[in-house]
Scaffold this motif. Structure first.
Motif, PDB file in Angstrom:
ATOM      1  N   GLY A 137      25.725 -56.761 -34.002  1.00 24.81           N
ATOM      2  CA  GLY A 137      25.055 -57.951 -33.457  1.00 24.81           C
ATOM      3  C   GLY A 137      24.300 -57.669 -32.173  1.00 24.81           C
ATOM      4  N   GLY A 138      24.465 -56.461 -31.626  1.00 22.97           N
ATOM      5  CA  GLY A 138      23.760 -56.119 -30.389  1.00 22.97           C
ATOM      6  C   GLY A 138      22.303 -55.777 -30.669  1.00 22.97           C
ATOM      7  N   TYR A 139      21.501 -55.801 -29.633  1.00 24.95           N
ATOM      8  CA  TYR A 139      20.098 -55.387 -29.752  1.00 24.95           C
ATOM      9  C   TYR A 139      19.766 -54.607 -28.493  1.00 24.95           C
ATOM     10  N   HIS A 140      19.139 -53.464 -28.688  1.00 22.26           N
ATOM     11  CA  HIS A 140      18.847 -52.622 -27.524  1.00 22.26           C
ATOM     12  C   HIS A 140      17.405 -52.174 -27.492  1.00 22.26           C
ATOM     13  N   GLY A 141      16.549 -52.858 -28.244  1.00 21.53           N
ATOM     14  CA  GLY A 141      15.135 -52.522 -28.191  1.00 21.53           C
ATOM     15  C   GLY A 141      14.629 -51.973 -29.500  1.00 21.53           C
ATOM     16  N   LEU A 142      13.388 -51.517 -29.455  1.00 17.48           N
ATOM     17  CA  LEU A 142      12.672 -51.197 -30.690  1.00 17.48           C
ATOM     18  C   LEU A 142      12.543 -49.696 -30.938  1.00 17.48           C
ATOM     19  N   PHE A 143      13.501 -48.905 -30.499  1.00 15.66           N
ATOM     20  CA  PHE A 143      13.406 -47.481 -30.833  1.00 15.66           C
ATOM     21  C   PHE A 143      14.392 -47.142 -31.956  1.00 15.66           C
ATOM     22  N   ASP A 144      14.057 -46.108 -32.710  1.00 12.35           N
ATOM     23  CA  ASP A 144      14.737 -45.834 -33.976  1.00 12.35           C
ATOM     24  C   ASP A 144      16.254 -45.724 -33.850  1.00 12.35           C
ATOM     25  N   ALA A 145      16.720 -45.112 -32.756  1.00 11.26           N
ATOM     26  CA  ALA A 145      18.154 -44.820 -32.647  1.00 11.26           C
ATOM     27  C   ALA A 145      19.015 -46.085 -32.660  1.00 11.26           C
ATOM     28  N   VAL A 146      18.447 -47.222 -32.204  1.00 14.71           N
ATOM     29  CA  VAL A 146      19.270 -48.435 -32.107  1.00 14.71           C
ATOM     30  C   VAL A 146      18.853 -49.528 -33.096  1.00 14.71           C
ATOM     31  N   LEU A 147      17.894 -49.214 -33.964  1.00 15.63           N
ATOM     32  CA  LEU A 147      17.425 -50.241 -34.911  1.00 15.63           C
ATOM     33  C   LEU A 147      18.296 -50.253 -36.171  1.00 15.63           C
ATOM     34  N   TRP A 148      19.576 -50.461 -35.977  1.00 11.86           N
ATOM     35  CA  TRP A 148      20.523 -50.479 -37.085  1.00 11.86           C
ATOM     36  C   TRP A 148      21.367 -51.736 -36.994  1.00 11.86           C
ATOM     37  N   TYR A 149      21.703 -52.282 -38.153  1.00 11.17           N
ATOM     38  CA  TYR A 149      22.570 -53.467 -38.121  1.00 11.17           C
ATOM     39  C   TYR A 149      23.646 -53.356 -39.195  1.00 11.17           C
ATOM     40  N   ALA A 150      24.710 -54.083 -38.973  1.00 11.02           N
ATOM     41  CA  ALA A 150      25.815 -54.104 -39.930  1.00 11.02           C
ATOM     42  C   ALA A 150      25.552 -55.227 -40.922  1.00 11.02           C
ATOM     43  N   ALA A 151      25.519 -54.897 -42.204  1.00  8.19           N
ATOM     44  CA  ALA A 151      25.178 -55.905 -43.221  1.00  8.19           C
ATOM     45  C   ALA A 151      26.401 -56.773 -43.523  1.00  8.19           C
ATOM     46  N   VAL A 152      26.791 -57.585 -42.535  1.00  9.87           N
ATOM     47  CA  VAL A 152      28.021 -58.360 -42.716  1.00  9.87           C
ATOM     48  C   VAL A 152      27.840 -59.534 -43.678  1.00  9.87           C
ATOM     49  N   GLN A 153      26.587 -59.938 -43.907  1.00  9.53           N
ATOM     50  CA  GLN A 153      26.364 -61.050 -44.843  1.00  9.53           C
ATOM     51  C   GLN A 153      26.769 -60.662 -46.278  1.00  9.53           C
ATOM     52  N   ASP A 154      26.612 -59.359 -46.588  1.00  6.33           N
ATOM     53  CA  ASP A 154      26.941 -58.906 -47.946  1.00  6.33           C
ATOM     54  C   ASP A 154      28.306 -58.220 -47.984  1.00  6.33           C
ATOM     55  N   TRP A 155      29.199 -58.635 -47.154  1.00  7.08           N
ATOM     56  CA  TRP A 155      30.461 -57.906 -47.010  1.00  7.08           C
ATOM     57  C   TRP A 155      31.583 -58.894 -46.781  1.00  7.08           C
TER      58      TRP A 155
END
Ligand code: PLP
Length: 447
Positions: free
Chosen positions: A142-160
């Protein structure tokens, strides 16, 4: 009176011919017929090109902490303009501003500047890796740290669902290299056991743990102070650099940021939004031993770094935030607004809670506040979404996405509060009417 967006709509049709989605940042596109083009902003208000006036609680995602076009800051920025811009050389003011930051933020021993939050966090992550010699890192769901590749990941909790192992990690964007996934770990907020689990298994490869203790990109969901202390202990135990991302909380929730509120010292911390009241500048600060790696093997810099206009604006903004009651006034307004909203919702029996800090809080339609991203993702935010759209029509600008907190500035005054609460009351009633009793009943009984 219903607002007209005739000019904005016409401009959108033109703009979309030259700009993807007709805007300069994807998040500013609110639909072909609801995207707003701003004419100007003053204090806590902005006006669109149709002449609609809004009390603004987005504040550009937080920067305008003193209000738009604050004359004290703008005058300082003019003086900064006379310095001449950037020279690929240093100026004396870099030190003056660094002194102020180190006075305000207990963990800040040394300081470097960048232009945006993204750049500051990028620099922090690189420095953490350079210092530890370890490439992997942990981010919080749920965190956001900007628009660079290393942090552009999210946990797909809606499908889990719970019991299925950990949620899948997915990139936010096409173009993020899949091979980076090997380096990223994600943990839910407020679960120190899960964090230790990951550290036990992968600690030898993990150089950094990145956290927003008040999640400025997830309703303001807040870490328990004990969790933050556990994080500190675990980072020390496993040789991991603790990076507190204060891009939204910094110089807002307290003079020393969320670290001061929670009584914790990060190894590295990043600031951006409130630093210069909207002029582009960001800060990487932290422990001397780590920061000295900059110039001792770790690269950092940039053509526009410490631009004379932004730096002068930062000097004045930080002086005001440090030496006046601006932050206390902001928090008091936030508390009064929450009280007023609660009274309106209580009179209609609508269950709700606020999360975060009064200066940047999320409104949640359930009696119990969420404690992590999984709680938010599994909640029903239909009522909020509909309410936000109606508020826009009534001249109150909050983010249509419920994950964005309501930001308060020192320019929000009694008139803003009265207008906001009057509009809020109408919007709640209209939302109940529009969604029918089904949705309103859900909000009434949620929690
Ligand atoms: N970190 C946090 C916590 C943020 O909220 C943001 C932006 O919203 C960023 C980093 C990135 O900042 P910027 O948009 O200035 O690149």
């Amino acid at each position: 009176m219903q607002r007209s967006l005739e000019r904005s709509n016409a401009h959108f049709k033109k703009a979309v011919g030259r700009l993807p989605l007709g805007v300069a940042s994807n998040f500013r596109y609110w639909g072909d017929d609801r995207t707003i083009y701003v004419s100007h902003g003053r204090g806590a208000r902005l006006w669109d090109i149709d002449g609609n006036e809004y009390v603004d609680y987005r504040l550009g995602y937080g920067p305008a902490i003193l209000g738009y076009a604050d004359p004290r800051v703008d005058q300082a920025a003019w003086a900064g303009m006379e310095v001449g811009g950037v020279f690929a050389l240093a100026t004396e003011r870099e030190y003056t501003v660094a002194e102020r930051i180190c006075k305000m933020v207990p963990s800040a021993e040394l300081v470097r500047y960048s232009n945006s939050g993204t750049e500051a966090v990028m620099a922090a992550l690189r420095l953490a890796r350079g210092y530890t010699g370890k490439d992997s890192y942990i981010i919080v769901e749920g965190g956001y740290h900007g628009l660079f590749d290393a942090v552009l990941w999210y946990a797909a909790v809606q499908d889990w669902s719970e019991g299925e192992g950990e949620p899948e990690l997915r990139p936010y964007s096409q173009g993020v290299p899949r091979l980076l996934k090997r380096l990223v770990h994600q943990v839910p907020l407020n679960d120190a056991d899960k964090l230790e689990d990951v550290l036990k298994r992968h600690g030898d490869d993990i150089g950094a743990f990145l956290i927003e203790p008040i999640m400025g990109n997830c309703c303001g969901i807040t870490a328990e102070p004990q969790y933050v202390k556990d994080v500190r202990t675990l980072c020390d135990k496993y040789g991991v650099v603790m990076i507190v991302d204060e891009v939204k909380t910094g110089f807002r929730v307290a003079r020393g940021g969320v670290q001061e509120l929670m009584g914790v010292k990060a190894d590295l911390c990043t600031f951006a939004k409130a630093v210069a009241n909207g002029y582009p500048i960001s800060v990487l600060a932290g422990r001397e031993e780590i920061m000295r790696k900059i110039g001792g093997g770790v690269a950092h810099g940039g053509t526009y770094t410490a631009h004379s206009v932004s730096l002068a604006a930062a000097e004045k903004t930080l002086e005001i935030l440090d030496e006046t009651s601006a932050l206390e006034d902001i928090a008091a307004y936030g508390t009064a607004m929450q009280k007023g909203m609660s009274e309106i919702l209580d009179r209609r029996g609508i269950a709700h809670s606020f999360v975060g800090h009064p200066s940047m809080a999320g409104l949640f339609f359930s009696e119990t506040a969420p404690t992590n991203y999984r709680d938010w993702a599994n909640s029903d935010y239909t009522f909020y979404d509909a309410l936000a759209r109606t508020l826009h029509d009534l001249g109150v600008l909050c983010e249509p996405d419920s994950r964005e907190p309501w930001f308060i500035s020192a320019a929000h005054d009694e008139a803003c509060l009265a207008e906001t609460l009057a509009a809020f009351e109408q919007a709640v009633d209209r939302t109940i009417e529009t969604l029918g009793t089904g949705q309103a009943d859900k909000a009434r009984t949620a929690g």
